[in-house]
Motif scaffolding. Structure first.
Motif, mmCIF file in Angstrom:
data_model
loop_
_atom_site.group_PDB
_atom_site.id
_atom_site.type_symbol
_atom_site.label_atom_id
_atom_site.label_comp_id
_atom_site.label_asym_id
_atom_site.label_seq_id
_atom_site.Cartn_x
_atom_site.Cartn_y
_atom_site.Cartn_z
ATOM 1 N N UNK A 54 0.831 -1.201 0.000
ATOM 2 C CA UNK A 54 0.000 0.000 0.000
ATOM 3 C C UNK A 54 0.868 1.253 0.000
ATOM 4 N N UNK A 55 1.978 1.222 0.726
ATOM 5 C CA UNK A 55 2.855 2.392 0.771
ATOM 6 C C UNK A 55 3.468 2.690 -0.594
ATOM 7 N N UNK A 56 3.758 1.665 -1.379
ATOM 8 C CA UNK A 56 4.282 1.904 -2.730
ATOM 9 C C UNK A 56 3.280 2.689 -3.570
ATOM 10 N N UNK A 57 2.023 2.315 -3.501
ATOM 11 C CA UNK A 57 1.001 3.049 -4.248
ATOM 12 C C UNK A 57 0.797 4.439 -3.659
ATOM 13 N N UNK A 58 0.898 4.557 -2.338
ATOM 14 C CA UNK A 58 0.722 5.875 -1.715
ATOM 15 C C UNK A 58 1.847 6.822 -2.121
ATOM 16 N N UNK A 59 3.050 6.285 -2.331
ATOM 17 C CA UNK A 59 4.162 7.129 -2.792
ATOM 18 C C UNK A 59 3.865 7.702 -4.179
ATOM 19 N N UNK A 60 3.234 6.905 -5.039
ATOM 20 C CA UNK A 60 2.864 7.413 -6.365
ATOM 21 C C UNK A 60 1.807 8.516 -6.255
ATOM 22 N N UNK A 61 0.901 8.390 -5.301
ATOM 23 C CA UNK A 61 -0.106 9.443 -5.118
ATOM 24 C C UNK A 61 0.540 10.745 -4.646
ATOM 25 N N UNK A 62 1.492 10.611 -3.727
ATOM 26 C CA UNK A 62 2.193 11.814 -3.248
ATOM 27 C C UNK A 62 2.909 12.507 -4.406
ATOM 28 N N UNK A 63 3.548 11.701 -5.263
ATOM 29 C CA UNK A 63 4.253 12.280 -6.407
ATOM 30 C C UNK A 63 3.281 12.939 -7.381
ATOM 31 N N UNK A 64 2.098 12.355 -7.563
ATOM 32 C CA UNK A 64 1.137 12.921 -8.508
ATOM 33 C C UNK A 64 0.547 14.231 -8.008
ATOM 34 N N UNK A 65 0.370 14.355 -6.721
ATOM 35 C CA UNK A 65 -0.245 15.568 -6.161
ATOM 36 C C UNK A 65 0.772 16.653 -5.834
ATOM 37 N N UNK A 66 2.021 16.336 -5.845
ATOM 38 C CA UNK A 66 3.046 17.279 -5.411
ATOM 39 C C UNK A 66 3.202 18.434 -6.389
ATOM 40 N N UNK A 67 3.290 19.625 -5.828
ATOM 41 C CA UNK A 67 3.579 20.798 -6.657
ATOM 42 C C UNK A 67 5.044 20.786 -7.061
ATOM 43 N N UNK A 68 5.366 21.305 -8.238
ATOM 44 C CA UNK A 68 6.781 21.418 -8.610
ATOM 45 C C UNK A 68 7.465 22.471 -7.751
ATOM 46 N N UNK A 69 8.723 22.273 -7.494
ATOM 47 C CA UNK A 69 9.473 23.242 -6.699
ATOM 48 C C UNK A 69 9.662 24.544 -7.469
ATOM 49 N N UNK A 70 9.659 25.675 -6.764
ATOM 50 C CA UNK A 70 9.985 26.937 -7.448
ATOM 51 C C UNK A 70 11.441 26.925 -7.903
#
Length: 414
Positions: A54-70
């Motif tokens: 489950x954590x592997x899939x949750x890591x992909x969700x975090x990456x998908x929702x993450x804003x790009x760095x300034x």
């Protein structure tokens, strides 16, 4: 000085508790089917594996929702004409903004895959539960067979001793004595086979539940299963089976990805702002710098992403439809098998067990009264043994069918 009653009672309770603990440590621990399933599912390695999936899939969700760095940029330009040098410095801080909502849709798609990973973990738990139930029932059936064969060997040893005494006095022919001995050795051989199977079944069960000593397991419970729930009830809850639910979630994730790709017309905008400094000779001026970057969707318009998401959704929906049809057929077949076997085991237990005990009593009474010979008595023993073992086989087959039905329909009813 007399000892205080309170202190005496305290020491008495402590001694009793220690004695009880020692007796409990030396006695086998009772284990029923629910305990076996609970211990199998609570093994640390299994819990860790399920959480990691489950954590592997949750890591992909975090990456998908993450804003790009300034991004911070600094540029320096310097020109040296014939006169004084001219320098220009620009420092800009920029940030990209998603105005189309693609990031949110991709995050929602990743969230559906987190739920799908949870469903796949639930499917693995379902498999472990079924495996633990099979191992427990197998060991329980082996124990029943061993007990039946031990009782048969004891009966034959008693007959062999009695026939030996009668043979010594000349009342029984030597053939009868040898025939009884052959029957006893045959039963002993079958007992050895079943004891080996029991040791193997116990070792398998101990490995599944994390027990270190298979011989310390005292299995309790009935081998025969109860009647299964109505077929309509099982069919109604079938779409919630973990693997089918995971396919539905995968289809939804693909649809969300296709929707995100469909918003290609609204590009991702990058805005920047900063300070610009210009030095020319002895003068130095500074001011505000602004920048905006807008990609032109001329070639890349999300075609691959939209096709990929749509294909994933269609493939998942197709697999779901096929798997649901197969599951309905499997549940219907297993329900018919489990119902028939449970009924057959119940009928055989009610009639066959009583007939077997009566047959033994009649044969022994007739032998003692001289109405039948040793061969007829052995035949009665063999018929009773076969009846008892047949009952175990029927109940074991009914239990396997019920476990398979529960696994295929989405888990045993709670």
């Amino acid at each position: 000085m007399p000892e205080k009653p309170t202190v005496a009672r305290f020491f008495l309770v402590a001694v009793i508790a220690l004695a009880s603990r020692a007796a409990a440590d030396g006695a086998p621990s009772p284990l029923d089917e629910q305990d076996a399933v609970r211990r199998a599912l609570s093994r640390p390695a299994l819990v860790e594996e399920l959480g990691a999936r489950v954590d592997l899939a949750r890591a992909d969700e975090i990456a998908a929702r993450r804003w790009p760095n300034p991004e911070a940029t600094w540029s320096h330009e310097e020109v040296r004409p014939d006169g004084p040098a001219a320098r220009e410095d620009v420092a800009v801080l920029s940030q990209r903004f998603d105005l189309s909502g693609r990031r949110g849709l991709r995050g929602d798609a990743a969230a559906r895959r987190v739920e799908a990973a949870g469903a796949e973990a639930a499917l693995l738990r379902l498999d472990v539960e079924a495996e633990a139930r099979r191992a427990f029932a197998h060991a329980l059936a082996s124990e029943r067979r061993v007990g039946i064969l031990r009782a048969a060997v004891e009966r034959l040893e008693g007959v062999a001793a009695a026939v030996g005494r009668r043979a010594a006095s000349g009342d029984v022919a030597g053939y009868d004595r040898r025939r009884v001995e052959r029957e006893r050795l045959t039963a002993l051989g079958r007992l050895d086979v079943e004891e080996g199977a029991l040791a193997r079944a116990r070792a398998r069960l101990a490995a599944l539940i994390g027990a270190t000593d298979p011989s310390a397991l005292a299995l309790t419970g009935d081998l025969a299963p109860t009647s299964p729930p109505p077929l309509a009830t099982l069919a109604e809850r079938l779409p919630s089976r973990p693997d089918l639910r995971a396919l539905a979630l995968e289809a939804r994730a693909g649809e969300l990805e296709a929707r995100a790709a469909g918003r290609w017309l609204i590009p991702e905008v990058e805005l920047g702002g900063g300070v610009k400094t210009v030095e020319a000779g002895a003068g130095r001026d500074s001011g505000f710098a602004a920048a905006i970057t807008v990609p032109i969707p001329l070639f890349a318009r999300g075609q691959d992403e939209r096709l990929r998401g749509d294909a994933r959704a269609r493939a998942a929906r197709g697999r779901l439809s096929l798997a649901l049809d197969a599951a309905r057929a499997d549940v219907a077949g297993l329900h018919a098998e489990a119902t028939r076997l449970a009924g057959a085991a119940g009928r055989y237990r009610e009639s066959g067990a009583a007939d077997s005990a009566a047959l033994l009593r009649i044969a022994e009474a007739a032998y003692r009264g001289g109405e039948v010979g040793v061969l007829e008595l052995i035949d009665g023993y063999r018929a009773a043994l076969d009846a008892d073992l047949s009952l175990v086989e029927l109940e074991w087959a009914a239990r396997r069918a019920r476990i398979d039905l529960d696994r295929t329909s989405g888990g045993a009813p709670r």
